[in-house]
Design an enzyme around this catalytic site. Structure first.
Site, PDB file in Angstrom:
ATOM      1  N   GLU A  63      35.866  37.992  46.572  1.00  0.00           N
ATOM      2  CA  GLU A  63      36.039  37.562  48.036  1.00  0.00           C
ATOM      3  C   GLU A  63      34.440  37.694  48.273  1.00  0.00           C
ATOM      4  O   GLU A  63      33.630  38.491  47.698  1.00  0.00           O
ATOM      5  CB  GLU A  63      36.506  39.093  48.298  1.00  0.00           C
ATOM      6  CG  GLU A  63      36.943  39.012  49.926  1.00  0.00           C
ATOM      7  CD  GLU A  63      37.409  40.261  50.449  1.00  0.00           C
ATOM      8  OE1 GLU A  63      37.596  41.212  49.594  1.00  0.00           O
ATOM      9  OE2 GLU A  63      37.365  40.482  51.671  1.00  0.00           O
ATOM     10  N   ARG A 297      38.642  47.157  34.167  1.00  0.00           N
ATOM     11  CA  ARG A 297      37.531  46.899  34.561  1.00  0.00           C
ATOM     12  C   ARG A 297      36.408  47.423  34.009  1.00  0.00           C
ATOM     13  O   ARG A 297      36.580  48.348  33.028  1.00  0.00           O
ATOM     14  CB  ARG A 297      37.534  47.016  36.183  1.00  0.00           C
ATOM     15  CG  ARG A 297      37.307  48.514  36.483  1.00  0.00           C
ATOM     16  CD  ARG A 297      37.825  48.698  37.841  1.00  0.00           C
ATOM     17  NE  ARG A 297      36.540  48.458  38.636  1.00  0.00           N
ATOM     18  CZ  ARG A 297      36.818  47.313  39.691  1.00  0.00           C
ATOM     19  NH1 ARG A 297      37.734  46.545  39.692  1.00  0.00           N
ATOM     20  NH2 ARG A 297      35.622  47.126  40.364  1.00  0.00           N
ATOM     21  N   LYS A 307      31.339  47.037  45.979  1.00  0.00           N
ATOM     22  CA  LYS A 307      30.564  46.543  47.037  1.00  0.00           C
ATOM     23  C   LYS A 307      30.265  47.119  48.159  1.00  0.00           C
ATOM     24  O   LYS A 307      29.484  47.050  49.006  1.00  0.00           O
ATOM     25  CB  LYS A 307      31.286  45.028  47.151  1.00  0.00           C
ATOM     26  CG  LYS A 307      30.922  44.014  46.269  1.00  0.00           C
ATOM     27  CD  LYS A 307      31.581  42.827  46.421  1.00  0.00           C
ATOM     28  CE  LYS A 307      32.965  42.607  46.024  1.00  0.00           C
ATOM     29  NZ  LYS A 307      33.690  41.307  46.238  1.00  0.00           N
TER      30      LYS A 307
HETATM   31  P1  ATP Z   1      34.253  45.641  44.070  1.00  0.00           P
HETATM   32  O1  ATP Z   1      35.604  46.561  43.664  1.00  0.00           O
HETATM   33  O2  ATP Z   1      33.209  45.966  43.441  1.00  0.00           O
HETATM   34  O3  ATP Z   1      34.562  45.421  45.520  1.00  0.00           O
HETATM   35  P2  ATP Z   1      36.096  43.510  43.940  1.00  0.00           P
HETATM   36  O4  ATP Z   1      37.207  43.701  42.854  1.00  0.00           O
HETATM   37  O5  ATP Z   1      36.476  43.956  45.138  1.00  0.00           O
HETATM   38  O6  ATP Z   1      34.926  44.247  43.568  1.00  0.00           O
HETATM   39  P3  ATP Z   1      36.226  40.615  44.140  1.00  0.00           P
HETATM   40  O7  ATP Z   1      35.364  39.778  45.179  1.00  0.00           O
HETATM   41  O8  ATP Z   1      37.707  40.816  44.422  1.00  0.00           O
HETATM   42  O9  ATP Z   1      35.427  42.253  43.868  1.00  0.00           O
HETATM   43  O10 ATP Z   1      36.284  40.446  42.652  1.00  0.00           O
HETATM   44  C1  ATP Z   1      36.241  39.112  41.890  1.00  0.00           C
HETATM   45  C2  ATP Z   1      36.731  39.437  40.681  1.00  0.00           C
HETATM   46  O11 ATP Z   1      35.654  40.113  39.856  1.00  0.00           O
HETATM   47  C3  ATP Z   1      38.270  39.897  40.508  1.00  0.00           C
HETATM   48  O12 ATP Z   1      38.993  39.094  39.638  1.00  0.00           O
HETATM   49  C4  ATP Z   1      37.850  41.371  39.954  1.00  0.00           C
HETATM   50  O13 ATP Z   1      38.972  41.681  39.326  1.00  0.00           O
HETATM   51  C5  ATP Z   1      36.691  41.340  39.116  1.00  0.00           C
HETATM   52  N1  ATP Z   1      35.796  42.256  38.983  1.00  0.00           N
HETATM   53  C6  ATP Z   1      35.176  43.256  40.129  1.00  0.00           C
HETATM   54  N2  ATP Z   1      34.810  44.153  39.503  1.00  0.00           N
HETATM   55  C7  ATP Z   1      34.927  44.177  38.048  1.00  0.00           C
HETATM   56  C8  ATP Z   1      34.445  45.130  37.017  1.00  0.00           C
HETATM   57  N3  ATP Z   1      33.928  46.140  37.326  1.00  0.00           N
HETATM   58  N4  ATP Z   1      34.852  44.729  36.065  1.00  0.00           N
HETATM   59  C9  ATP Z   1      35.573  43.654  35.846  1.00  0.00           C
HETATM   60  N5  ATP Z   1      36.017  42.528  36.490  1.00  0.00           N
HETATM   61  C10 ATP Z   1      35.569  43.013  37.919  1.00  0.00           C
END
Ligand code: ATP
Ligand code: MG
Length: 504
Positions: A63, A297, A307
């Site tokens: 996102e 994760r 984020k």
């Molecule tokens: P955050 O929780 O930091 O805001 P998010 O999951 O909301 O991160 P996205 O932009 O939705 O952020 O993430 C893009 C991709 O990266 C998704 O497929 C998510 O599952 C993956 N991702 C995010 N954080 C991690 C992590 N700590 N380890 C592995 N994959 C991750």
């Protein structure tokens, strides 16, 4: 077409449950009948990358509401890495369904960092996608669900809706609006789209089961009214799809085969499957449908990787920006000197699993160090300087000592280091009263200045508070490293140094 010409990643020989699933699907020919056209004509033109029906398609779907962090690197390396390994394609897709928090700056930085990690989106960005490009289709699909009695407009106030959702122990209650007819729902939904209702006045919900043990199946909201300007569609829409509705559709429209995400989406998988099954049954999508696969994760100890919190650090001025070297973002890590190769090795090393675990940052640092060890010419720096005066070295004189640019790579040559009467050494390399086992500088002891001369400590000077401000020693003029006979001086300690001349 693979996203990257570099070929299979190092992890190619290591198996995991995701690879096993992919291999089973390839062996059974599950995706062999796949053709472009989740929706006739739409994406075929958009995706210049030819669809080889027998090849996997993955996607990395951030996102655009912040910069990528170290956790994202794992997901990027996994999705793009699998596509490379199996000769498939990975889509770079922005999941831009929430207009309030999203910005073009984030889109640009994410693209830059994915490329920096070593992956690309095909010539002419042909596997670069935006969820917002499908808003028309998502809307059309929502009307289709309404027509088939699979979705309804709910007009309960938000707090009531939340109460009626029930809890883990109690089933939910049907909304009084649940039995609106498709015609009523369609009319209302169109009014929502046309801006006839206030934000939050109504939501469109999937009609599944308010008593489901899985709360995510209790008629989840799929569209809400939100007057917000979108960074790509501007003010065209005042209703936006919910992430859980949008994501499966994006996957299906892009012919994704394996939709890999983190474990927190596991409970959403039944809705993912429900929605795609319905749309396929109603003729909007074609089978075989994509499948969601979850992995754990990446969590790093002592490291904030959300984020939301990173944004707070930036907005409240605790750091200088998203790319501040102290930030766990990829942009910050790059400024700190971390390398893409190090991140890819790290992703391989931490692997893929189903159980949540914590990784120590030293694992990441080791991966960087291993790569930099190969790559980096050596230089000497003194971090906490203490003056060393060589009392028997003539004032105003200087000469060159020579240090190898890399300890194992003679062909990288040597560099000259000026040696003079005043040098800087590391404060911790001197002890006036040495503890047991301390072999570095102390009065009466002899050490080698790395790539320089052997010196004998003769004393030190302190300031009024008793802090050592200068160390004195005498050097052996015939002990210069690399000169004949220099190694006849045996010392237990070797310390690093830089010339103080010309420096403040
Ligand atoms: P955050 O929780 O930091 O805001 P998010 O999951 O909301 O991160 P996205 O932009 O939705 O952020 O993430 C893009 C991709 O990266 C998704 O497929 C998510 O599952 C993956 N991702 C995010 N954080 C991690 C992590 N700590 N380890 C592995 N994959 C991750
Ligand atoms: Mg998230």
């Amino acid at each position: 077409m693979p996203n990257d010409a570099k070929g299979a990643p190092e992890s190619a020989h290591i198996t995991n449950f995701i690879k096993q699933r992919i291999e089973a699907d390839l062996a059974s020919g599950k995706y062999a009948q796949r053709r472009w056209g989740g929706h006739p004509g739409k994406l075929e033109a958009h995706a210049a990358a030819p669809l080889d029906p027998a090849k996997i398609r993955t996607r990395f779907p951030p996102e655009p509401n912040g910069y990528l962090h170290i956790g994202h690197a794992k997901s990027v390396c996994l999705n793009f890495g699998l596509a490379q390994e199996y000769g498939g394609v990975c889509h770079m897709r922005f999941d831009d369904t929430n207009p309030e928090k999203e910005e073009v700056e984030y889109v640009e930085s994410i693209k830059e960092m994915v490329k920096w990690l070593g992956f690309d989106f095909g010539p002419g960005d042909n596997v670069l996608f935006f969820a917002s490009d499908y808003f028309d289709l998502m809307y059309e699909f929502a009307e289709c669900l309404i027509e088939h009695g699979d979705a309804y407009v709910d007009s309960q106030p938000a707090d009531e809706m939340a109460r009626n959702r029930g809890s883990f122990t109690e089933p939910g209650k049907d909304s009084p609006f649940r039995e609106r007819t498709p015609a009523e729902n369609l009319a209302l939904f169109r009014e929502m789209r046309d801006g006839k209702h206030a934000d939050g006045a109504h939501v469109l919900r999937a009609k599944i089961d308010m008593a489901s043990p899985n709360i995510n199946l209790r008629d989840p909201a799929i569209y809400r009214i939100k007057r917000a300007t979108h960074h790509r569609t501007g003010d065209k829409w005042c209703i936006y799809p919910m992430y859980t509705y949008a994501h499966p559709i994006e996957d299906a429209l892009e012919n994704i085969t394996h939709s890999i995400c983190t474990l927190e989406f596991e409970d959403q998988r039944p809705f993912y499957d429900w929605l795609l099954e319905k749309l396929a049954t109603h003729g909007k999508l074609q089978r075989p449908l994509p499948q969601q696969i979850e992995f754990s994760r990446l969590n790093l100890t002592h490291t904030v990787m959300s984020k939301r919190f990173l944004l707070k650090l930036v907005q409240e001025g605790f750091v200088e920006g998203w790319d501040d070297p102290r930030m766990p973002t990829l942009a910050g890590a790059r400024r700190r000197g971390f390398t893409p190769e190090g991140f890819r090795a790290f992703a391989d090393r931490v692997g893929v699993s189903k159980s949540d675990g914590w990784i120590d940052p030293s694992v990441l640092e080791d991966c960087m160090r291993e790569h930099l060890n190969e790559l980096a010419p050596r230089r000497i720096a003194v971090l906490d300087p203490l003056k060393l005066v060589i009392t028997n070295y003539p004032e105003g004189q200087s000469e060159e000592c020579f240090a190898p640019n890399h300890p194992q790579k003679a062909d990288w040559g040597k560099r000259a280091m000026p040696f003079s009467r005043e040098l800087w050494i590391e404060r911790e390399d001197f002890q006036e009263a040495p503890v047991k086992g301390f072999f570095r500088l102390y009065p009466g002891n002899t050490v080698r200045l790395k790539y320089g001369f052997v010196v004998k400590c003769t004393g030190c000077t302190k300031d009024a508070s008793g802090r050592v401000v200068e160390v004195q020693c005498e050097y052996h003029a015939d002990s210069k490293s690399g000169t004949p006979g220099a190694d006849t001086y045996k010392t237990k300690g070797v310390i690093h140094w830089v010339s103080a001349a010309g420096r403040v």
